[in-house]
Design a protein around this motif. Structure first.
Motif, mmCIF file in Angstrom:
data_model
loop_
_atom_site.group_PDB
_atom_site.id
_atom_site.type_symbol
_atom_site.label_atom_id
_atom_site.label_comp_id
_atom_site.label_asym_id
_atom_site.label_seq_id
_atom_site.Cartn_x
_atom_site.Cartn_y
_atom_site.Cartn_z
ATOM 1 N N PHE A 169 0.868 -1.178 -0.312
ATOM 2 C CA PHE A 169 0.226 0.096 -0.055
ATOM 3 C C PHE A 169 1.052 1.177 -0.307
ATOM 4 C CE2 PHE A 169 -3.254 -3.071 0.384
ATOM 5 C CZ PHE A 169 -3.644 -3.153 1.042
ATOM 6 N N THR A 170 0.794 2.281 -0.729
ATOM 7 C CA THR A 170 1.411 3.141 -0.661
ATOM 8 C C THR A 170 0.842 4.821 -0.078
ATOM 9 O OG1 THR A 170 1.277 2.887 -3.279
ATOM 10 C CG2 THR A 170 3.489 2.900 -2.558
ATOM 11 N N PHE A 171 1.337 5.842 -0.040
ATOM 12 C CA PHE A 171 0.413 6.379 0.104
ATOM 13 C C PHE A 171 0.873 8.164 -0.281
ATOM 14 C CE2 PHE A 171 -2.201 6.172 4.710
ATOM 15 C CZ PHE A 171 -1.134 5.383 4.830
ATOM 16 N N GLY A 172 0.077 9.680 -0.609
ATOM 17 C CA GLY A 172 0.974 10.156 -2.045
ATOM 18 C C GLY A 172 1.629 11.018 -0.730
ATOM 19 N N PRO A 173 1.816 12.041 -1.038
ATOM 20 C CA PRO A 173 3.272 12.482 -0.247
ATOM 21 C C PRO A 173 2.230 13.740 0.241
ATOM 22 C CG PRO A 173 3.123 13.903 -2.996
ATOM 23 C CD PRO A 173 2.521 11.895 -2.703
ATOM 24 N N GLY A 174 1.054 13.696 -0.042
ATOM 25 C CA GLY A 174 0.766 14.667 0.927
ATOM 26 C C GLY A 174 -0.147 16.182 0.649
ATOM 27 N N THR A 175 -1.478 16.440 0.634
ATOM 28 C CA THR A 175 -1.121 18.336 0.357
ATOM 29 C C THR A 175 -1.726 19.354 1.778
ATOM 30 O OG1 THR A 175 -2.540 17.679 -1.638
ATOM 31 C CG2 THR A 175 -3.262 19.636 -1.335
ATOM 32 N N LYS A 176 -0.664 19.921 1.942
ATOM 33 C CA LYS A 176 -0.954 20.547 3.495
ATOM 34 C C LYS A 176 -2.304 21.985 2.858
ATOM 35 C CE LYS A 176 1.243 23.274 7.404
ATOM 36 N NZ LYS A 176 2.367 23.883 8.072
#
Lengths: 118, 107
Positions: free
Chosen positions: B96-103
């Motif tokens: 499973f992988t996550f995106g790097p995020g959006t603040k």
């Protein structure tokens, strides 16, 4: 109320070992897939490992394969992560999370910090 | 492994604004996608699963769409408690992988 409480984090030297525990309550633990997800300081989320409800499957991220071992004790409603050969890049907050829908995480613990440093 | 990307990496918005975050998978994942919200010092919270299903208890101003490789999280009428970092996660296949995020922060 669903609760997941991690413990076992701390400071360890490179090459050392640590065992994380996650105590679960408020749901049928034996019927739930479980996961470990970590987050390095100031960084994003990284999936670490998953274990199915009855140990049918166990999966690891390549970054920890061969060094970490996930396990569970359904009689004790507990999830574990044995971490060996620890490296500086393993420094992170480690979250225990309940799986649902074949891959998502609905309930998360508060996290336990693992720091690998000499 | 399936790589996840997100855009933008950060967005400044005001209360009441509509905010859209995009997530892209490096290969098709059908609708095996979740969105999480994380506030500083707290564990993530799932908002959306299966690309467009709203998790119980999550306000209806959050919505998700997409299938295949391109997905969107939309927050209509941003509220003060929505300022946080948002992550997408693929559950199509291990690892499973996550995106790097959006603040999302306050303008």
């Amino acid at each position: 109320e669903v609760q997941l409480v991690e413990s076992g984090g701390g400071l360890v030297k490179p090459g050392g070992s640590l065992r994380l525990s996650c105590a679960a309550s408020g749901f049928t633990f034996s019927s739930s897939d479980m996961n470990w997800v970590r987050q390095a300081p100031g960084k994003g989320l990284e999936w670490v490992s998953s274990i199915s409800s009855s140990n049918i499957y166990i999966k690891y991220a390549d970054s920890v394969k061969g060094r970490f071992t996930i396990s569970r004790d359904n009689a004790k409603n507990s999830l574990y992560l044995q971490m060996n050969s620890l490296r500086a890049e393993d420094t992170a907050v480690y979250y225990c999370a309940r799986g649902f829908g074949s891959g998502y995480c609905d309930y998360w613990g508060q996290g336990t910090l693992v720091t690998v440093s000499s | 492994d399936i790589q996840m990307t997100q855009s933008p990496s950060s967005v400044s918005a005001s209360v009441g604004d509509r905010v859209t975050i995009t997530c892209r998978a490096s290969q098709g994942i059908d609708n095996w996608l979740a969105w999480y919200q994380q506030k500083p010092g707290k564990a993530p919270k799932v908002l959306i699963y299966a690309a467009s299903s709203l998790q119980s208890g999550v306000p209806s101003r959050f919505s998700g769409s997409g299938s295949g490789t391109d997905f969107t999280l939309t927050i209509t009428s941003l509220q003060p408690e929505d300022f946080a970092t948002y992550y997408c996660q693929q559950a199509n296949s291990f690892p499973f992988t996550f995106g790097p995020g959006t603040k999302v922060d306050i303008k």
